[in-house]
Design an enzyme around this catalytic site. Structure first.
Site, short mmCIF file in Angstrom:
data_model
loop_
_atom_site.label_atom_id
_atom_site.label_comp_id
_atom_site.label_asym_id
_atom_site.label_seq_id
_atom_site.Cartn_x
_atom_site.Cartn_y
_atom_site.Cartn_z
N ASP A 1 49.26 52.99 48.41
CA ASP A 1 50.05 52.99 49.65
C ASP A 1 49.19 53.30 50.87
OD1 ASP A 1 52.46 52.35 48.55
OD2 ASP A 1 53.12 54.42 48.28
N HIS B 1 61.71 56.86 48.60
CA HIS B 1 61.73 55.92 49.72
C HIS B 1 63.14 55.60 50.19
CE1 HIS B 1 57.78 54.48 50.75
NE2 HIS B 1 57.43 54.37 49.48
N HIS C 1 53.11 1.09 57.60
CA HIS C 1 51.99 1.83 57.02
C HIS C 1 50.93 0.85 56.51
CE1 HIS C 1 54.67 5.22 57.28
NE2 HIS C 1 53.85 6.02 56.64
N GLU D 1 57.18 45.01 42.01
CA GLU D 1 56.30 45.13 43.18
C GLU D 1 55.04 45.94 42.79
OE1 GLU D 1 58.07 47.55 46.16
OE2 GLU D 1 56.63 46.99 47.73
N HIS D 2 55.25 47.09 42.15
CA HIS D 2 54.15 47.95 41.70
C HIS D 2 54.24 48.11 40.19
CE1 HIS D 2 55.39 49.58 45.75
NE2 HIS D 2 54.11 49.33 45.99
N GLN E 1 58.29 56.80 44.22
CA GLN E 1 58.97 55.54 44.53
C GLN E 1 60.41 55.81 44.97
OE1 GLN E 1 57.20 52.82 44.49
NE2 GLN E 1 58.95 51.85 45.47
#
Lengths: 430, 430
Positions: free
Chosen positions: A361, A262, A420, A327-328, A259
């Protein structure tokens, strides 16, 4: 060295709140520049695209060479290694199977009043896929964006990718062909987003733009939103590993570093009830960093944003996970399924010690475009539904209108909308 | 008088493009003001809310009186007319039944490789519902926002509604109770949005904010997006009626005016293959305008943005409909179902002459929060999915990891992410 937090200490609530509040985004103020680029593409079309590509990508294009030809894609494929192409094909097949199961059902029923109602899903008519150039040009992301669009049934998927000095990543072109991308243009930046949103002589406009990009691309997407749809603006990536004494510290360290490599603002967090594991993981991270090619990036991420949180019992981790909304989320414990069932907020969950996030991934099947920066509290990963929309359908016959009409008239009048009420009353001779 | 377009004339493509491009939004630049209000609520919490409510709503509150009490809701209900409450209850039941069918399925399978994968939907932990004060305070909108949230399973739905000078719409409170809203605070504007996003001592933060509002509310929603989720920013409403000679011109005129009475920038469009019908509708609109309470608003909308488009054959209307992507599409023709099946872009479709759009606004069952301003090309009306999110799940055992691992390693290396490759390789002793 990452920071250490201990949930049993009185300082923990504040320390955890600080961790939650830490800003990892670097926000560049590029909005003025982006605005004028977009206006220019609207005004001058292809000519503006060609000018910006000369200026930003050091590449001389013509209206004819904006589009990547089939022959170029053939040549790119021929350049790729066979085993990488095979891996890409395996990934594509697995992503396709997973996303096919996401195709939604239409619904149409007639109720006891005689009202026929339901909805119909349709694919977007066209989608633009932004693919970054240079280092961040990932063939896996091409698959993750284009495959769900094609599974949804989008007839035209248009890809844009900058090719600075003419350099193309051959695997990106191969992935695009494999995923069924219909046309590829070698432009990038805010100018490419503007072309997709408003169209030029060469690039037809699309209904929605997806895919990651730099600050200019993100600002351009925000600005064209409304004219077209956009996906979420991706923030820096993160992983939270929840582990007990049964976990292998070397494997966890490898996942935290995968991770961290990145981005210097990526975030890797370990939560455990075992202080011994925490120590072992920390040592393993330092050891593995010594031979990691991207040690500088991963080391900075781990030092600045990494964290190890000790909890008394694993169950105590669940509310922390929900607040972080990672996220993960990897769960490497004896009772992984049981803990996973208690989690509300996570983009994706990886169960057990043989499911490193990197599998997800590439070749797992689920999408790797996932909500970052705590947005898993309110949003989902990319999927087939992002490339479709739902039209509601309603049909009354005269009898059904008589049954429902008076209530509609009452509510219309209660809201001061006499027009209406009249549109119903006129049909009932009321 | 609305403009007339004829698809058989050579000037039509340009005239239609102009109609498509017409901006109906008045964009007030309130962003600076909104930014400082939000910062102030973050810094001073309830105190800031109380100050802004004194200034903007001429109402003196305390931390205790921010929340609307149960006794006040009891009293509001007692003020409402019985038949209006009954109509509201009918609407709530029908909306609930329709939205229950939208609840998504979880999925979990084990494939031939031994990978267990799928996804799980969970409700958002909390939702904030913005309800405008004053005239635009519609009880029907409370139902349309709160019912899907509750059907999704959101445990805490918090409503905010400004009550200028203490004036409350009793039907709005009654609708909130009926829909299962959990707590109501009498604050509005950017300050209420800030409170929902960041929390104060009295108002707990939520995960997502939905509901319409003025320019300040819209700007505040845009600004807090990311901190929380938001729904689409609603634009002015529109209807497109597609009709042939079988249609009743008085009924169609009533429908066009029902749309037009919402807002001077609302848009009503008739598309027909029958010039006689076009003339008759035009006359009926003028006649009905004479007795309509909101004639000034509806007349301005019809004059400035209304349009009648003549086509040679009804089928020729389909591409025009798809380009306009109307929020509401009424099809009042002999072959309504057949034409509807050919339409790709519409927020909602009303079939046949006994389905005026106003039925859908109140008691049809489908949601009346729908994509405006051509956004039906890429988005859907509000629904249960807007109050849920999907978490993907992946589990490999040792055997499955051996099967998929080499492909993940190859792709990780091809992207220059050695750490990704290693997190797989270390588990396979590679």
């Amino acid at each position: 060295m990452a920071q250490r937090l201990d949930a049993r200490e009185t300082s923990f609530p504040q320390a955890f709140a600080d961790l939650l509040a830490a800003k990892r985004e670097i926000s560049e103020d590029v909005d003025q520049a982006v605005r004028s680029i977009i206006d220019d593409v609207i005004a001058r079309g292809d000519e503006a695209l060609i000018d910006y590509t000369r200026r930003f990508d050091a590449l001389e294009l013509t209206a004819e060479s904006l589009r990547v030809s089939d022959a170029e894609i053939d040549a790119a494929e021929a350049q790729c290694q066979r085993d990488t192409l095979d891996a890409l094909a395996l990934a594509k097949d697995r992503i396709e199977v997973y996303h096919r199961a996401q195709r939604p059902q239409d619904s149409m029923t007639t109720d006891s009043v005689g009202v026929t109602l339901g909805w119909r899903w349709t694919a977007l008519e066209s989608v633009g896929l932004y693919v970054p150039g240079g280092l961040a040009s990932y063939p896996s992301s091409v698959l993750m964006n284009a495959v769900p669009a094609k599974v949804a049934g989008v007839p035209r998927v248009t890809m844009v990718v900058p090719t600075p000095r003419g350099e193309t990543n051959p695997l990106v072109l191969a992935a695009a062909r494999l995923a069924g991308v219909d046309e590829i243009f070698r432009v990038g930046g805010a100018q490419a987003v503007a072309a997709l949103a408003y169209g030029t002589a060469s690039i037809r406009p699309v209904a929605k733009i997806t895919g990651p990009g730099n600050a200019y691309v993100a600002a351009a997407k925000r600005r064209v939103f409304g004219q077209v749809g956009i996906d979420m603006i991706a923030g820096p990536s993160e992983v939270l590993v929840l582990a007990d004494s049964s976990a292998n510290p070397d494997w966890i360290a490898a996942d935290l570093l995968a991770q961290a490599e990145h981005d210097p603002v990526a975030q890797s967090i370990l939560v455990t009830d075992d202080a011994g594991l925490a120590d072992a993981v920390e040592k393993a991270v330092e050891r593995q960093l010594q031979t990691l090619p991207k040690a500088e990036i991963a080391g900075a991420s781990w030092r600045d944003y990494g964290a190890i949180i000790l909890v008394e019992r694993l169950e105590d981790a669940i509310p922390l996970v929900d607040r972080l909304a990672p996220e993960h989320l990897e769960i490497e414990t004896d009772n992984a399924e049981e803990l996973a069932a208690k989690v509300r907020n996570a983009g994706s969950i990886f169960l057990g010690s043989h499911t490193p996030e990197a599998i997800g991934d590439y070749v797992g099947g689920p999408n790797h475009v996932l909500p970052t920066a705590r947005s898993a509290r309110f949003s989902s990963g990319l999927g087939v539904l992002d490339f479709m929309k739902r039209t509601s359908i309603l049909k009354c016959d005269a009898k059904a209108l008589r049954a429902l009409g008076p209530a509609a008239i009452a509510l219309g009048r209660s809201e001061g909308l006499e027009g209406h009420a009249r549109s119903v009353a006129i049909r009932l001779n009321l």
